[in-house]
Structure formats: structure tokens, C-alpha cells
Design a protein around this motif. Structure first.
Motif, PDB file in Angstrom:
ATOM      1  N   CYS A   1     -71.579  16.154  79.929  1.00  0.00           N
ATOM      2  CA  CYS A   1     -72.321  15.525  78.613  1.00  0.00           C
ATOM      3  C   CYS A   1     -72.875  14.200  78.916  1.00  0.00           C
ATOM      4  O   CYS A   1     -73.685  13.789  78.492  1.00  0.00           O
ATOM      5  N   TYR A   2     -72.233  13.763  80.127  1.00  0.00           N
ATOM      6  CA  TYR A   2     -72.848  12.298  80.501  1.00  0.00           C
ATOM      7  C   TYR A   2     -73.909  12.185  80.950  1.00  0.00           C
ATOM      8  O   TYR A   2     -74.855  11.442  81.411  1.00  0.00           O
ATOM      9  N   SER A   3     -74.159  13.624  81.598  1.00  0.00           N
ATOM     10  CA  SER A   3     -75.592  14.045  82.339  1.00  0.00           C
ATOM     11  C   SER A   3     -76.561  13.446  81.276  1.00  0.00           C
ATOM     12  O   SER A   3     -77.927  13.120  81.536  1.00  0.00           O
TER      13      SER A   3
ATOM     14  N   VAL B   1     -85.314   9.634  73.979  1.00  0.00           N
ATOM     15  CA  VAL B   1     -84.801   8.822  72.857  1.00  0.00           C
ATOM     16  C   VAL B   1     -84.496   9.783  72.022  1.00  0.00           C
ATOM     17  O   VAL B   1     -83.477   9.304  70.999  1.00  0.00           O
ATOM     18  N   TYR B   2     -84.932  10.916  71.541  1.00  0.00           N
ATOM     19  CA  TYR B   2     -84.601  11.732  70.402  1.00  0.00           C
ATOM     20  C   TYR B   2     -83.885  12.777  70.564  1.00  0.00           C
ATOM     21  O   TYR B   2     -83.246  13.581  69.964  1.00  0.00           O
ATOM     22  N   CYS B   3     -83.815  13.546  71.907  1.00  0.00           N
ATOM     23  CA  CYS B   3     -83.265  14.476  72.478  1.00  0.00           C
ATOM     24  C   CYS B   3     -83.758  15.822  71.489  1.00  0.00           C
ATOM     25  O   CYS B   3     -83.070  16.669  71.157  1.00  0.00           O
TER      26      CYS B   3
ATOM     27  N   THR C   1     -76.778  15.038  58.793  1.00  0.00           N
ATOM     28  CA  THR C   1     -78.057  14.771  58.085  1.00  0.00           C
ATOM     29  C   THR C   1     -79.164  14.872  59.275  1.00  0.00           C
ATOM     30  O   THR C   1     -80.202  15.270  59.312  1.00  0.00           O
ATOM     31  N   LEU C   2     -78.812  14.043  60.230  1.00  0.00           N
ATOM     32  CA  LEU C   2     -79.948  13.915  61.416  1.00  0.00           C
ATOM     33  C   LEU C   2     -79.962  15.487  62.029  1.00  0.00           C
ATOM     34  O   LEU C   2     -81.018  15.843  62.438  1.00  0.00           O
ATOM     35  N   SER C   3     -78.900  16.014  62.226  1.00  0.00           N
ATOM     36  CA  SER C   3     -79.065  17.313  62.889  1.00  0.00           C
ATOM     37  C   SER C   3     -79.891  18.203  62.125  1.00  0.00           C
ATOM     38  O   SER C   3     -80.832  18.930  62.686  1.00  0.00           O
TER      39      SER C   3
ATOM     40  N   GLY D   1     -71.820   7.012  75.615  1.00  0.00           N
ATOM     41  CA  GLY D   1     -72.387   7.811  74.580  1.00  0.00           C
ATOM     42  C   GLY D   1     -72.811   6.679  73.258  1.00  0.00           C
ATOM     43  O   GLY D   1     -74.074   6.547  72.845  1.00  0.00           O
ATOM     44  N   GLN D   2     -72.263   5.488  73.465  1.00  0.00           N
ATOM     45  CA  GLN D   2     -72.712   4.417  72.260  1.00  0.00           C
ATOM     46  C   GLN D   2     -73.780   3.741  73.123  1.00  0.00           C
ATOM     47  O   GLN D   2     -75.083   3.321  72.139  1.00  0.00           O
ATOM     48  N   ILE D   3     -73.866   3.995  74.261  1.00  0.00           N
ATOM     49  CA  ILE D   3     -75.278   2.878  74.792  1.00  0.00           C
ATOM     50  C   ILE D   3     -76.488   3.950  74.746  1.00  0.00           C
ATOM     51  O   ILE D   3     -77.445   3.381  74.227  1.00  0.00           O
TER      52      ILE D   3
HETATM   53  C1  GRG Z   1     -79.233  13.390  68.822  1.00  0.00           C
HETATM   54  C2  GRG Z   1     -78.091  13.916  70.979  1.00  0.00           C
HETATM   55  C3  GRG Z   1     -77.885  13.186  69.567  1.00  0.00           C
HETATM   56  C4  GRG Z   1     -76.957  12.577  69.242  1.00  0.00           C
HETATM   57  C5  GRG Z   1     -76.629  11.845  67.902  1.00  0.00           C
HETATM   58  C6  GRG Z   1     -73.689  11.442  67.414  1.00  0.00           C
HETATM   59  C7  GRG Z   1     -74.632  10.770  68.387  1.00  0.00           C
HETATM   60  C8  GRG Z   1     -76.030  10.843  68.096  1.00  0.00           C
HETATM   61  C9  GRG Z   1     -74.104  10.385  69.667  1.00  0.00           C
HETATM   62  C10 GRG Z   1     -72.787  10.496  70.261  1.00  0.00           C
HETATM   63  C11 GRG Z   1     -72.782   9.682  71.380  1.00  0.00           C
HETATM   64  C12 GRG Z   1     -71.276   9.615  71.840  1.00  0.00           C
HETATM   65  C13 GRG Z   1     -70.266   8.700  71.263  1.00  0.00           C
HETATM   66  C14 GRG Z   1     -71.210  10.766  72.858  1.00  0.00           C
HETATM   67  C15 GRG Z   1     -69.673  10.661  73.513  1.00  0.00           C
HETATM   68  C16 GRG Z   1     -69.007  11.793  73.212  1.00  0.00           C
HETATM   69  C17 GRG Z   1     -67.892  12.056  74.186  1.00  0.00           C
HETATM   70  C18 GRG Z   1     -67.731  13.084  75.128  1.00  0.00           C
HETATM   71  C19 GRG Z   1     -66.689  11.220  73.727  1.00  0.00           C
HETATM   72  C20 GRG Z   1     -65.436  11.274  74.558  1.00  0.00           C
HETATM   73  O1  GRG Z   1     -64.955  10.106  74.557  1.00  0.00           O
HETATM   74  P1  GRG Z   1     -63.326  10.097  75.193  1.00  0.00           P
HETATM   75  O2  GRG Z   1     -63.066   8.656  75.196  1.00  0.00           O
HETATM   76  O3  GRG Z   1     -64.044  10.371  76.858  1.00  0.00           O
HETATM   77  O4  GRG Z   1     -62.458  10.927  74.831  1.00  0.00           O
HETATM   78  P2  GRG Z   1     -63.931   9.704  78.000  1.00  0.00           P
HETATM   79  O5  GRG Z   1     -64.869  10.738  78.821  1.00  0.00           O
HETATM   80  O6  GRG Z   1     -64.514   8.396  77.937  1.00  0.00           O
HETATM   81  O7  GRG Z   1     -62.704  10.127  78.814  1.00  0.00           O
END
Ligand code: GRG
Length: 328
Positions: free
Chosen positions: A235-237, A307-309, A93-95, A187-189
């Protein structure tokens, strides 16, 4: 604040190759991978469309055709599925709302239905479920608040309760996890800091402590990981840099080393970016390589809102800017 120049780096950004890669994404319908990724089609469109806008070549996609497809993914409940006839979820829905906003076709969607769908997913403790099946995650708090802000309908949910829940997910190290007591993850941050920025509650964040944790994500090769002891990933960039940018600590990263790392993850023959050098490219990492470079001030890219990407130009048109963010 030194200006970044293309000549500073041994590899340049292969703009033409990336555009070709992005343009051809929909032409692989004879490949298994295309059909295996069907459930994520709407996310894929958001990643691809946003990448073309940040590369400053939005013309490569037909925005009318894209909007038509997006609208075909809206269900009776008001939410969007990952593809036509798929169940609704907040992630899609957000996408959907983001792409319609970027393409300036938001007026074509039934907004009240979307707002109703999102609001129904808020739980009594302020958290959000991703869909009717109930999984809770701070990703969904971000998706809900971002979506409603784009639609100018934050009034439809209990914002103080939503903030209360995000605050509960903050850890001793200044970071945030997916639920209460879960480990901090970049990602959660992004989701928690982004959600708080959207509702103007960044006062909750300990910017120095969180900034320190985020800056520690840079490894000797310049790349960033998502949490301690993990591998670097393009992606962490995005997840790390955007969070640092929102809390005004983006200059705590070595930008030249990170740009070098991101550029080394391009496939200079086929176009596209992979998670790290030598791996297969995909559209998810392509978006976050490009948006990372934009945040770092790499030349000739459109500005992205941390904030919004989404392109800053879209955020300005929608009049939902939280504030102006400095590039490094
Ligand atoms: C509008 C950009 C945007 C996003 C919408 C869905 C969301 C909101 C954000 C996702 C955030 C998130 C949790 C990103 C992390 C994605 C990822 C590569 C997860 C991999 O996690 P692991 O544990 O990898 O497999 P590591 O790197 O910790 O080994």
C-alpha cells in the motif's frame, strides 16, 4: 525517462486473474469475512471500482447497480455510512462521491446535503472531525477538501484555516502526522500533500526535505515502508509514490526494484495483491498495487491521478485537475 516493458520483469501483471478476483468480490456472501467487512463496504467498492478502471476494464461492474447501492447509503444528515443504515462518516462520504464521480452518476446525488454535512465538520482551528463524535485527523482534512473539490464547492469551508491546520501538522523532517506533533507517516503525508495540492498551497511543503524522507522509505528488496524501521507493504507504493509524484520527486525511487516488489505480491492463482509476498490478498492492497504500477508507468494501465487516486480521465471530465503529473 526509459520506457518500462513487460518483458523486463520475471513476473507479469496477471490482469485477467485480478479482474476475476475483483468481479467475484461480491459473491462471497456465505463467508464470515464478507459480513465482518460490512462497515467498510463503501470503501471496498471505491477500492474495487478504481482498480477496474486503472486495469482499463471498467465494464466488469454494473455502474448503475453500484450507484444505486451508494445512494442507498446516504443519510438524512447528508453524509454517507459505510453501508445502508450505518452512521455517516467523512471516510465513507469521500468514497461515495469518488465512486459516483468515476461512474459519472454524480448528478443523482443531493449535492447540497453532502456539502452541508462536510462543512459542518470543520472545527474553529481549521481541522476536520471525521464524524459527529469529533475525532480529528489530517485524513479528514483530505477527505473534506477532496470531496468538496469534486463537487466544485470548496467555497463552503474556510480554506485558509484548513491550510493553517495542515501546516501545524508538518514536522522537522518535512513529513506530516495525523495531528499536531504526531510522528510523520507516509499515509498522513499523502493526505496533507494531497490536501495542499487541491487548494494550490504546495508552497508550504519543503519538497527536497520531504522527498528525501519519502525516498528513504525504499528497502533493499525494492518495497516501501510507511516510516523508519517498519516493514515494506504494497500500500505504501501508493502513499509514498503519489506524494513523491505530487512534489515532482518520483524519479528518486528505483522504479524497476519497486515494480518487481509489487508484482511479487500478486497471488498468481487467485488474483489480487497482498501487503507482502505470501500473505492473503485483499481489495485494499489490490488497488494500491495497481495504482502504484500505473504511477510507475507499467504498460497497458490507465493513468491514475496522484492527488485524487482516481482515473485521470475522470479528473479531466470533472475539470478539477491540479496540474499534469509526470510518470517516472
Ligand atoms: C482517496 C486513497 C484515498 C484515501 C482517502 C483515508 C485516507 C484518505 C487516507 C489514509 C492514509 C493512511 C493513514 C494510510 C496508512 C494505512 C496503513 C497501512 C496504516 C498502517 O499503519 P501501521 O502503523 O503500519 O499499522 P506500519 O506500516 O507503520 O507498521
Amino acid at each position: 525517462m526509459s520506457e518500462i516493458k513487460v518483458e523486463q520483469f520475471p513476473i507479469k501483471l496477471e490482469v485477467e486473474k485480478h479482474l476475476k478476483y475483483l468481479k467475484e468480490l461480491n459473491n462471497h456472501q456465505d463467508e464470515l469475512e464478507y459480513w465482518l467487512s460490512e462497515a467498510l463496504r463503501l470503501n471496498g467498492i471505491y477500492w474495487g471500482v478504481t482498480a477496474t478502471y486503472i486495469l482499463d476494464h471498467p465494464e466488469i461492474y454494473d455502474s448503475k447497480e453500484i450507484s444505486k447501492f451508494i445512494l442507498s447509503c446516504q443519510n438524512e444528515d447528508g453524509g454517507f455510512g459505510g453501508c445502508t443504515d450505518h452512521d455517516s462518516h467523512l471516510l465513507y462520504t469521500l468514497s461515495a462521491i469518488q465512486v459516483l464521480a468515476i461512474c459519472d452518476t454524480l448528478s443523482e446525488v443531493n449535492k447540497d446535503k453532502v456539502v452541508k454535512y462536510v462543512a459542518k465538520l470543520q472545527n474553529p482551528d481549521g481541522s476536520f472531525s471525521g464524524d459527529e463524535w469529533g475525532e480529528v485527523d489530517t485524513r479528514f482534512s483530505y477527505c473534506a477538501l477532496s470531496c468538496l473539490k469534486i463537487l466544485h464547492r470548496l467555497d463552503a469551508v474556510d480554506v485558509p484555516k484548513a491550510v493553517e491546520y495542515v501546516k501545524k501538522c508538518m514536522n522537522f523532517d518535512g513529513g506530516f502526522g495525523s495531528v499536531e506533533s504526531a510522528e510523520s507517516h507516509s499515509g498522513q503525508i499523502f493526505c496533507c500533500v494531497g490536501a495542499l495540492a487541491i487548494v494550490d498551497r504546495l508552497d508550504i511543503v519543503d519538497a527536497d526535505k520531504l522527498g528525501w524522507w519519502l525516498a528513504e522509505r525504499q528497502l533493499p528488496n525494492g518495497g516501501l515502508n510507511g516510516r523508519p524501521e517498519k516493514l515494506e507493504d504494497v500500500c505504501y507504493s501508493w502513499w509514498v509514490l503519489s506524494s513523491l509524484s505530487i512534489i515532482d520527486r518520483i524519479h528518486w525511487i528505483n522504479k524497476e526494484k519497486l515494480i518487481n516488489f509489487i508484482l511479487s505480491c500478486q497471488d498468481t492463482e487467485t488474483g489480487g495483491f497482498s501487503d507482502r509476498q505470501g500473505d492473503m490478498v485483499d481489495v485494499f492492497h489490490t488497488l494500491f498495487g495497481i495504482t502504484g504500477l500505473s504511477l510507475l508507468g507499467y504498460p497497458n494501465l490507465a493513468k491514475v491521478d496522484p492527488v485524487y487516486c482516481m482515473p485521470v480521465s475522470t479528473i479531466e471530465r470533472l475539470n478539477i485537475k491540479t496540474r499534469t503529473y509526470n510518470q517516472i
